[in-house]
Each structure stands twice: as C-alpha cells, then as structure tokens.
Write a protein that holds these residues in place. Structure first.
Motif, PDB file in Angstrom:
ATOM      1  N   MET A 191       0.802  -1.222   0.000  1.00 35.11           N
ATOM      2  CA  MET A 191       0.000   0.000   0.000  1.00 35.11           C
ATOM      3  C   MET A 191       0.835   1.272   0.000  1.00 35.11           C
ATOM      4  N   SER A 192       2.098   1.153  -0.395  1.00 37.83           N
ATOM      5  CA  SER A 192       2.964   2.323  -0.597  1.00 37.83           C
ATOM      6  C   SER A 192       3.126   3.180   0.658  1.00 37.83           C
ATOM      7  N   THR A 193       3.224   2.549   1.812  1.00 33.42           N
ATOM      8  CA  THR A 193       3.476   3.291   3.044  1.00 33.42           C
ATOM      9  C   THR A 193       4.368   2.456   3.943  1.00 33.42           C
ATOM     10  N   ARG A 194       5.178   3.112   4.767  1.00 31.45           N
ATOM     11  CA  ARG A 194       6.087   2.417   5.654  1.00 31.45           C
ATOM     12  C   ARG A 194       5.409   2.159   6.997  1.00 31.45           C
ATOM     13  N   CYS A 195       5.847   1.096   7.674  1.00 25.72           N
ATOM     14  CA  CYS A 195       5.321   0.757   9.003  1.00 25.72           C
ATOM     15  C   CYS A 195       6.170   1.406  10.083  1.00 25.72           C
ATOM     16  N   SER A 196       6.432   2.679   9.938  1.00 28.51           N
ATOM     17  CA  SER A 196       7.237   3.375  10.945  1.00 28.51           C
ATOM     18  C   SER A 196       6.334   3.887  12.054  1.00 28.51           C
ATOM     19  N   GLU A 197       6.935   4.289  13.141  1.00 28.15           N
ATOM     20  CA  GLU A 197       6.158   4.759  14.280  1.00 28.15           C
ATOM     21  C   GLU A 197       5.395   6.044  13.956  1.00 28.15           C
ATOM     22  N   LYS A 198       5.818   6.763  12.935  1.00 21.58           N
ATOM     23  CA  LYS A 198       5.174   8.021  12.590  1.00 21.58           C
ATOM     24  C   LYS A 198       3.944   7.817  11.710  1.00 21.58           C
ATOM     25  N   ASN A 199       3.729   6.601  11.225  1.00 24.78           N
ATOM     26  CA  ASN A 199       2.601   6.329  10.353  1.00 24.78           C
ATOM     27  C   ASN A 199       1.526   5.596  11.152  1.00 24.78           C
ATOM     28  N   ASP A 200       0.451   6.300  11.505  1.00 26.39           N
ATOM     29  CA  ASP A 200      -0.578   5.725  12.361  1.00 26.39           C
ATOM     30  C   ASP A 200      -1.245   4.517  11.735  1.00 26.39           C
ATOM     31  N   GLU A 201      -1.530   4.579  10.414  1.00 22.71           N
ATOM     32  CA  GLU A 201      -2.216   3.479   9.759  1.00 22.71           C
ATOM     33  C   GLU A 201      -1.361   2.217   9.771  1.00 22.71           C
ATOM     34  N   GLU A 243       4.798   1.859 -13.243  1.00 19.67           N
ATOM     35  CA  GLU A 243       5.814   1.596 -12.232  1.00 19.67           C
ATOM     36  C   GLU A 243       5.376   1.989 -10.828  1.00 19.67           C
ATOM     37  N   ASN A 244       4.407   2.885 -10.706  1.00 18.05           N
ATOM     38  CA  ASN A 244       4.016   3.371  -9.395  1.00 18.05           C
ATOM     39  C   ASN A 244       2.905   2.551  -8.755  1.00 18.05           C
ATOM     40  N   GLU A 245       2.411   1.541  -9.435  1.00 18.44           N
ATOM     41  CA  GLU A 245       1.324   0.739  -8.890  1.00 18.44           C
ATOM     42  C   GLU A 245       1.800  -0.143  -7.740  1.00 18.44           C
ATOM     43  N   ASP A 246       0.962  -0.272  -6.730  1.00 20.72           N
ATOM     44  CA  ASP A 246       1.238  -1.225  -5.663  1.00 20.72           C
ATOM     45  C   ASP A 246       0.152  -2.296  -5.679  1.00 20.72           C
ATOM     46  N   LEU A 247       0.217  -3.237  -4.748  1.00 21.45           N
ATOM     47  CA  LEU A 247      -0.725  -4.352  -4.727  1.00 21.45           C
ATOM     48  C   LEU A 247      -2.163  -3.868  -4.614  1.00 21.45           C
TER      49      LEU A 247
END
Length: 531
Positions: free
Chosen positions: A210-220, A285-289
């Motif tokens: 989903m094009s986002t990192r699982c870092s502490e700053k990302n609530d989702e 190229e920018n598509e994710d799952l």
C-alpha cells in the motif's frame, strides 16, 4: 459499616453458591454429552471393515488424544511416530479425526500424486459467523474463486516482473535498517535484533502492498502491526473450539466477540486505505498491490467478481501471513551463525570475495553466493516457520496404502520430515555444507539442495506463494548483517556468550528469548554519509 460487611459477606456466599451450581451444571452437561456420544457412536459408527486405516494410540473419552500433545505440537507428533510409525491417526477432542503424515514419500503422494485431492485447508470454525469467513486466500475452499485469486497474486505480486520492480524498494528499506544499527553501534547500544528486523520486514510488506512504511510516525501502518498481533492472539483462542465437538459453541461464546471486534477494526482501517487509493491515479511503475486489486475489483470482465470483502480479506491474509515468519527465519539464521563462528567467518569471506570491500551486498549478488544460499536453506530445514501444515481430503484416496476418507484432516509434519535421520546425516546439526552443490552429485544428477525432502514452504497447489519473496529478504538481510557487523550477545565483548536456542511455545517456531546483541562495525558502506 457492619451492615455493609454483612451485605458483602452475603454477596460472597451467593456468588459461591452460583459458582457451585454452575460447576455442577457443567459437569452434568459434559456427562450427558459423553453418554450421548458413546451410545450414538455405537449405533451410528460406520463399518470400516473394508477400510485400511492408519494405527492409532489408545484414547481417553471426550478428549481423545489431546493428552498426548504437548506445547510443541510438531515435537509431540514426532515422538509419537517412534511408536506408531510415520503415518497414524489422532482424535482431537470429541469428534475431530486427524491423519498425521511424517515421511517424505507420503508427503510427496499428498503434494504431487494426490495434489488435487488435498488442494484445500480444513474449514475454519465459525467461518459463517466471522466477518471475512472464508473470503481470504488461505481460507477459501478450492474452487473458481481460489484459483482466480491465486492467479492474480502470482501474476501481480509474486511474479518475476513484480519481484524485479520492487527490488529498489527492498534495498532502500535494508539501507534504513542498517543505518539504525550503525547508529546503535556508534553509541555502543545493545540492539533487540528481533524488533529491528520486524520493522524491516513490515516496512517492505507495507510498502509493496500500500505504498506506506510501518514506521512509528505512520498511524495506519502502526495500527496494522498491532491488529496483526491481536489477530494471532484471539485467533488461537477461538480455533480451539474445533476440537470440542458439541461444545465448540462455548469457545465462540467466550472469544467470538473478540475475533469479530479485531476483524471489524481491521475492516475500518482497510476501508479507509482503499478509499485513499481510489482517489489517487497510479499507473505502471508506481502501482502497488492495492492498486492492482482495485483494478480487478472494478473490472466487470474479470473471470471472477471480487467483492470489497474479498479485497480486504486478501490484504489481511498478506499482512498476517508475512508478519513474523520472515523475521524469525532471519533471527534463527543469525543465532546459528553467532553460535558457529567458523561458518560466520566463511560466509564473510565468500561475500568479500564476490562483492569486494567497497560496496554493500545486493540482491543481484546472491546468485554468486552459494554458501549464503546453503546457510539459509539449512536454517529453514531446522526451523521451518510453520512446522506443521494441514490439508483436508476433498475426495477419498490412498496414501502409502492407507485409506483416507473424504473430509479427513491431514497434518503434514514438515519439521519431522526435515529432521528424519533416514534422509539427512546428523539431522539436528547445523551443517550448511550439506546443501552445497559439489562434484559428487546424486546418480540422477540432482543435488541434495534440489531433492523433495526440503519442504519448508509445503508443496502442491497450497504451497506458500510468497516463498521467493521470503528467501530474497532472508538472503540480503543475513548477508548485509554479516558483511557489516560482528554481533556480541548481550554486549559481551569477549564473544564467549552463545545465543540461547530455546524454542518458544506456539504454532510457529520462534526464539523463546529476545536476541539482544551489541553490533560492532566491521565494514561501513555508508561511512561518508554517517560520520
């Protein structure tokens, strides 16, 4: 005050009486169920005189063979095979029969010869009452939907094309991981390796999905991580109901609301993410799952129509299925390397010979690192992430001469097969050399590394589809950690402390104790950017 004390005492007495009545009721109910089952089985038990069934240990009424199973399910099954052979039957609770398979030749008959008969996992308990039920990839019964969604996953997520497309993403996340470890090394801080590796694997999966990192700053992303953890915890509670027969409803009364609550919270989060993706336009190229799944969802000409529930159930399967397993596999590999310094040094020498001393090892280097590949395979042989895989017999067949009736649950003990002394020399020893392709090959020209006894990812139609991605993450993470650092257990500079290899309780094989090490810099490919 005295009046309050008398009221409190009366309340306690009343509570004790209620508890006693409940206990008497429960015991009476269990006795009635037992008597009913006893006489019912006597009257309705089908005659199996023409069936050749595997041997079975003596049973205890109501619980069947549950008393023979310890906290380590795979080891319990392995121990039972010494007395009852590589194939035997167990009754789990009141009425759930399970055929246990612990030989490579029998597993081959299941995964290859009779693959179609075993192309289904056992039905989940209460699937009709849980929000996503059997809508996911792993839980869906074998049929048109499952075949369609597997084709979508293999073409759009696990294909060679997609694997290459996401290579830069994985290398970027590995760089982030290494930077964090370098900072800890400079400060002489001990690192909880498992925690850092979990961030690495989760970041890769979240970005690919989903094009986002699982870092502490990302609530989702952080909420996804917590929900995955809760899913494991409550799922293991409710699924015990499957062995309680007539009493399985009790498990749902106790834990069903928790399962539904976690699923609905997952649903709310995934719906929010899906809507965000629908508002964006990403191509090529920018598509994710998630973009790929939404295209299928909106395609009226698709072979099988995917509902929104299907979309979210599949995403949950990917998050849950990928969380923990890759991390634990990397942890086991590092632990064995620390405990075998000669293997550690030999791997570092191989990396230096192939990669040199000026750059970080990359995914493209793995093909030229046979000892690294052998180490990873040896670790997965000793510690398969899912030691026992299950199937359900869709149509009656025979396995090694034994009859397998339709709807029989079959448990294939991968752990036992990959530690079988008849198949492997010194099976409990960590010896990567066994997987090296040498000049001495088998008569059929197939090396040990390619034989059918290596079953870490299962086999057949229901084999783990993400095996290639998992291997890629393992190879590059292990190589980079060996190339860049020495690892001192618990901060021990003398390097005399070894890793405690005790296995934790649970369905998956994992280290019982956190692996905490002091990283000591050996090679820093980012020296100019860090210093």
């Amino acid at each position: 005050m005295l009046q309050y004390m008398q009221l409190a005492r009366m309340a306690m007495i009343k509570n004790d009486i209620q508890q006693h009545y409940f206990l008497y009721f429960l015991l009476s109910f269990l006795s009635a169920i037992f008597l009913f089952k006893f006489f019912f089985n006597k009257l309705t038990k089908p005659k199996a005189s023409n069936l050749k069934l595997p041997p079975s240990p003596p049973m205890i009424p109501f619980i069947g063979h549950l008393h023979l199973l310890g906290p380590f399910f795979h080891e319990s099954l392995q121990n039972l095979s010494t007395k009852y052979g590589p194939i035997f039957n167990l009754r789990l609770g009141v009425s759930r029969w399970c055929m246990v398979v612990q030989s490579a030749s029998a597993a081959k008959e299941i995964f290859k010869t009779n693959d179609l008969s075993f192309a289904q996992h056992p039905k989940l308990p209460f699937a009709d009452e849980i929000p996503y039920g059997e809508s996911g990839f792993f839980s869906a019964p074998y049929g048109d939907y499952w075949k369609f969604i597997k084709k979508v996953c293999m073409n759009e997520l696990f294909s060679t094309r997609q694997h290459e497309r996401s290579r830069a993403l994985r290398e970027e996340e590995l760089d982030r991981f290494l930077h964090e470890v370098f900072e800890s090394a400079k400060k002489k801080d001990v690192v909880d390796v498992g925690v850092e590796l979990m961030k690495l694997t989760n970041n890769i999966v979240c970005r690919m999905a989903m094009s986002t990192r699982c870092s502490e700053k990302n609530d989702e992303a952080e909420r996804i991580r917590e929900l995955v953890k809760e899913t494991f915890e409550v799922g293991s509670k409710i699924f015990i109901g499957d062995v309680l027969g007539p009493l399985k409803r009790l498990a749902f009364w106790l834990y069903g609301s928790q399962v539904i609550d976690v699923t609905l919270r997952f649903d709310e989060l995934l719906e929010k993410i899906l809507k965000k993706h629908e508002d964006k336009t990403r191509k090529g190229e920018n598509e994710d799952l998630m973009d790929v799944l939404l295209k299928v969802y909106n395609d009226d000409k698709a072979e099988v129509k995917m509902t929104r529930t299907h979309l979210k159930a599949l995403l949950i399967d990917i998050f849950v299925g990928s969380t923990g397993t890759s991390t634990e596999a990397i942890l086991w590999t590092l632990a064995e390397l620390i405990n075998h310094p000669n293997v550690f040094r030999k791997l570092r020498e191989e990396i230096k010979l192939v990669v040199g001393s000026s750059r970080l090892v990359k995914e493209s280097d793995v093909v030229n690192l046979p000892y690294l590949q052998a180490i990873v395979k040896e670790t997965l042989r000793l510690y398969p992430p899912l030691p026992v895989t299950t199937r359900e017999c869709r149509q009656a067949c025979k396995i090694k001469g034994f009859d397998v009736p339709q709807n029989t649950m079959v448990a294939i003990n991968l752990y036992a097969i990959m530690r079988d002394p008849e198949l492997w020399d010194n099976p409990n020893e960590f010896w990567p050399e066994r997987f090296l392709v040498s000049s001495k090959e088998h008569e059929d020209g197939i090396s040990v590394a390619e034989n059918s006894n290596f079953l870490t990812f299962g086999g057949g139609r229901r084999a783990c589809p993400g095996g290639k991605l998992g291997l890629t993450m393992m190879h590059t993470a292990v190589a980079a950690m060996v190339q860049c650092f020495d690892w001192k257990v618990g901060g021990d500079h003398e390097n005399k402390v070894k890793v405690n290899m005790e296995v934790g309780k649970g369905v998956f094989i994992h280290l019982a104790h956190p692996l905490k090490c002091l990283p000591v810099i050996c090679f820093n490919p980012f020296a100019s950017s860090i210093n």
